[in-house]
Motif scaffolding. Structure first.
Motif, PDB file in Angstrom:
ATOM      1  N   ILE A  47      39.587  43.284  41.892  1.00  0.00           N
ATOM      2  CA  ILE A  47      40.870  43.929  41.632  1.00  0.00           C
ATOM      3  C   ILE A  47      41.633  43.031  40.674  1.00  0.00           C
ATOM      4  N   ARG A  48      42.019  43.582  39.538  1.00  0.00           N
ATOM      5  CA  ARG A  48      42.803  42.858  38.543  1.00  0.00           C
ATOM      6  C   ARG A  48      44.196  43.461  38.541  1.00  0.00           C
ATOM      7  N   LEU A  49      45.212  42.623  38.733  1.00  0.00           N
ATOM      8  CA  LEU A  49      46.586  43.068  38.928  1.00  0.00           C
ATOM      9  C   LEU A  49      47.516  42.292  38.008  1.00  0.00           C
ATOM     10  N   SER A  50      48.425  43.023  37.338  1.00  0.00           N
ATOM     11  CA  SER A  50      49.358  42.351  36.438  1.00  0.00           C
ATOM     12  C   SER A  50      50.370  41.532  37.234  1.00  0.00           C
ATOM     13  N   GLU A  51      50.757  40.410  36.646  1.00  0.00           N
ATOM     14  CA  GLU A  51      51.761  39.553  37.279  1.00  0.00           C
ATOM     15  C   GLU A  51      53.132  40.164  37.063  1.00  0.00           C
ATOM     16  N   PRO A  52      54.054  39.958  37.916  1.00  0.00           N
ATOM     17  CA  PRO A  52      54.147  38.943  38.964  1.00  0.00           C
ATOM     18  C   PRO A  52      53.614  39.407  40.310  1.00  0.00           C
ATOM     19  N   PRO A  78      36.736  44.938  56.666  1.00  0.00           N
ATOM     20  CA  PRO A  78      37.641  43.987  56.016  1.00  0.00           C
ATOM     21  C   PRO A  78      36.943  43.207  54.904  1.00  0.00           C
ATOM     22  N   LEU A  79      37.672  42.995  53.821  1.00  0.00           N
ATOM     23  CA  LEU A  79      37.182  42.201  52.706  1.00  0.00           C
ATOM     24  C   LEU A  79      37.902  40.861  52.719  1.00  0.00           C
ATOM     25  N   VAL A  80      37.194  39.821  52.319  1.00  0.00           N
ATOM     26  CA  VAL A  80      37.789  38.488  52.244  1.00  0.00           C
ATOM     27  C   VAL A  80      37.703  37.985  50.807  1.00  0.00           C
ATOM     28  N   LEU A  81      38.686  37.190  50.447  1.00  0.00           N
ATOM     29  CA  LEU A  81      38.752  36.643  49.098  1.00  0.00           C
ATOM     30  C   LEU A  81      37.595  35.689  48.861  1.00  0.00           C
ATOM     31  N   GLU A  82      36.891  35.911  47.787  1.00  0.00           N
ATOM     32  CA  GLU A  82      35.806  35.019  47.380  1.00  0.00           C
ATOM     33  C   GLU A  82      36.257  34.125  46.223  1.00  0.00           C
ATOM     34  N   LYS A  83      37.067  34.712  45.326  1.00  0.00           N
ATOM     35  CA  LYS A  83      37.491  33.969  44.138  1.00  0.00           C
ATOM     36  C   LYS A  83      38.764  34.596  43.577  1.00  0.00           C
ATOM     37  N   ARG A  84      39.620  33.757  43.004  1.00  0.00           N
ATOM     38  CA  ARG A  84      40.845  34.224  42.346  1.00  0.00           C
ATOM     39  C   ARG A  84      40.933  33.529  41.000  1.00  0.00           C
ATOM     40  N   ASP A  85      41.105  34.319  39.936  1.00  0.00           N
ATOM     41  CA  ASP A  85      41.213  33.778  38.579  1.00  0.00           C
ATOM     42  C   ASP A  85      42.477  34.295  37.919  1.00  0.00           C
ATOM     43  N   LYS A  86      43.137  33.416  37.179  1.00  0.00           N
ATOM     44  CA  LYS A  86      44.310  33.804  36.383  1.00  0.00           C
ATOM     45  C   LYS A  86      43.827  34.163  34.979  1.00  0.00           C
ATOM     46  N   ILE A  87      44.364  35.243  34.446  1.00  0.00           N
ATOM     47  CA  ILE A  87      44.050  35.676  33.085  1.00  0.00           C
ATOM     48  C   ILE A  87      45.351  35.622  32.299  1.00  0.00           C
ATOM     49  N   ALA A  88      45.354  34.823  31.241  1.00  0.00           N
ATOM     50  CA  ALA A  88      46.573  34.616  30.457  1.00  0.00           C
ATOM     51  C   ALA A  88      46.970  35.896  29.718  1.00  0.00           C
ATOM     52  N   ALA A  89      48.263  36.006  29.471  1.00  0.00           N
ATOM     53  CA  ALA A  89      48.783  37.127  28.682  1.00  0.00           C
ATOM     54  C   ALA A  89      48.206  37.048  27.278  1.00  0.00           C
ATOM     55  N   PHE A  94      48.994  44.767  17.410  1.00  0.00           N
ATOM     56  CA  PHE A  94      49.183  46.148  17.823  1.00  0.00           C
ATOM     57  C   PHE A  94      49.310  46.323  19.328  1.00  0.00           C
ATOM     58  N   LEU A  95      48.783  45.398  20.068  1.00  0.00           N
ATOM     59  CA  LEU A  95      48.701  45.568  21.516  1.00  0.00           C
ATOM     60  C   LEU A  95      48.914  44.229  22.209  1.00  0.00           C
ATOM     61  N   SER A  96      49.664  44.250  23.297  1.00  0.00           N
ATOM     62  CA  SER A  96      49.807  43.030  24.090  1.00  0.00           C
ATOM     63  C   SER A  96      49.483  43.371  25.541  1.00  0.00           C
ATOM     64  N   GLU A  97      48.964  42.387  26.238  1.00  0.00           N
ATOM     65  CA  GLU A  97      48.570  42.557  27.635  1.00  0.00           C
ATOM     66  C   GLU A  97      49.316  41.529  28.473  1.00  0.00           C
ATOM     67  N   PRO A  98      49.862  41.944  29.625  1.00  0.00           N
ATOM     68  CA  PRO A  98      50.547  40.976  30.489  1.00  0.00           C
ATOM     69  C   PRO A  98      49.542  40.040  31.165  1.00  0.00           C
ATOM     70  N   ALA A  99      50.046  38.938  31.674  1.00  0.00           N
ATOM     71  CA  ALA A  99      49.196  38.034  32.444  1.00  0.00           C
ATOM     72  C   ALA A  99      48.728  38.768  33.697  1.00  0.00           C
ATOM     73  N   LYS A 100      47.531  38.443  34.150  1.00  0.00           N
ATOM     74  CA  LYS A 100      46.952  39.143  35.302  1.00  0.00           C
ATOM     75  C   LYS A 100      46.276  38.141  36.229  1.00  0.00           C
ATOM     76  N   THR A 101      46.068  38.587  37.440  1.00  0.00           N
ATOM     77  CA  THR A 101      45.271  37.836  38.403  1.00  0.00           C
ATOM     78  C   THR A 101      44.103  38.715  38.783  1.00  0.00           C
ATOM     79  N   GLU A 102      42.899  38.132  38.743  1.00  0.00           N
ATOM     80  CA  GLU A 102      41.700  38.869  39.128  1.00  0.00           C
ATOM     81  C   GLU A 102      41.186  38.311  40.451  1.00  0.00           C
TER      82      GLU A 102
END
Length: 177
Positions: A47-52, A78-89, A94-102
């Protein structure tokens, strides 16, 4: 069960899912035997979710619904977290993407055992429809007019990699109704 139709329903937010044609073709012959031979240790969800925004990790689960002549039954894993990664903005011309957490999730130890029991149960059941869903929640309360960007991918077998259920879908919480 002659055939299980794999339907991915995302219970999380009001986003719409679009399953790629290649994925539909791959799983067009998905039946009870395909489900029974799945290795629950290989099942993953991203699941990739935009910050904040952040996910309530204790609320993430994979659900299975079985509908047959006995009625509708639900199973939750139930699912458990295996890994969390930050993706920079990313800022582009032409296009910008917000920072995200995967977030990458796997089935919990208890869920693996329950999944195996469910596979055994379903292998003995009569015909029916099976659907999967992924459920979650936010830690933060979205403000009116604030948008969240979300992507959800699922992996049933390690060798096949992930396939996209929702890709960078904008969810606007400012709509009334």
């Amino acid at each position: 069960m002659r055939k299980l139709f794999l339907v991915f329903i995302i219970l999380f937010l009001y986003g719409c899912s679009s399953i790629p044609i290649s994925t539909m073709l791959k799983y067009r012959n998905f039946d009870e035997q395909s489900f029974v031979i799945l290795d629950p240790l290989q099942i993953r969800s991203k699941i990739r979710l935009s910050e904040p925004f952040t996910l309530k990790l204790e609320k993430i689960n994979l659900s299975l619904s079985l509908e047959n002549e006995k009625g509708l039954r639900h199973f939750t894993f139930p699912l458990v977290l295996e890994k969390r990664d930050k993706i920079a903005a990313q800022e582009g011309f032409f296009l910008s993407e917000p920072a995200k957490t995967e977030y990458t999730f796997k089935l919990s130890e208890l869920a693996v055992n329950n999944f195996k029991e469910t596979q055994n149960l379903l292998s003995q059941e009569a015909q029916g429809k099976v659907s999967f869903s992924i459920g979650a929640g936010f830690n933060e309360e979205p403000q009116k007019g604030q948008s969240v960007y979300i992507s959800i991918a699922l992996q049933l077998e390690e060798k096949d990699g992930y396939f996209t259920l929702i890709e960078d879908t904008e969810v606007d919480f400012g709509q009334d109704g």
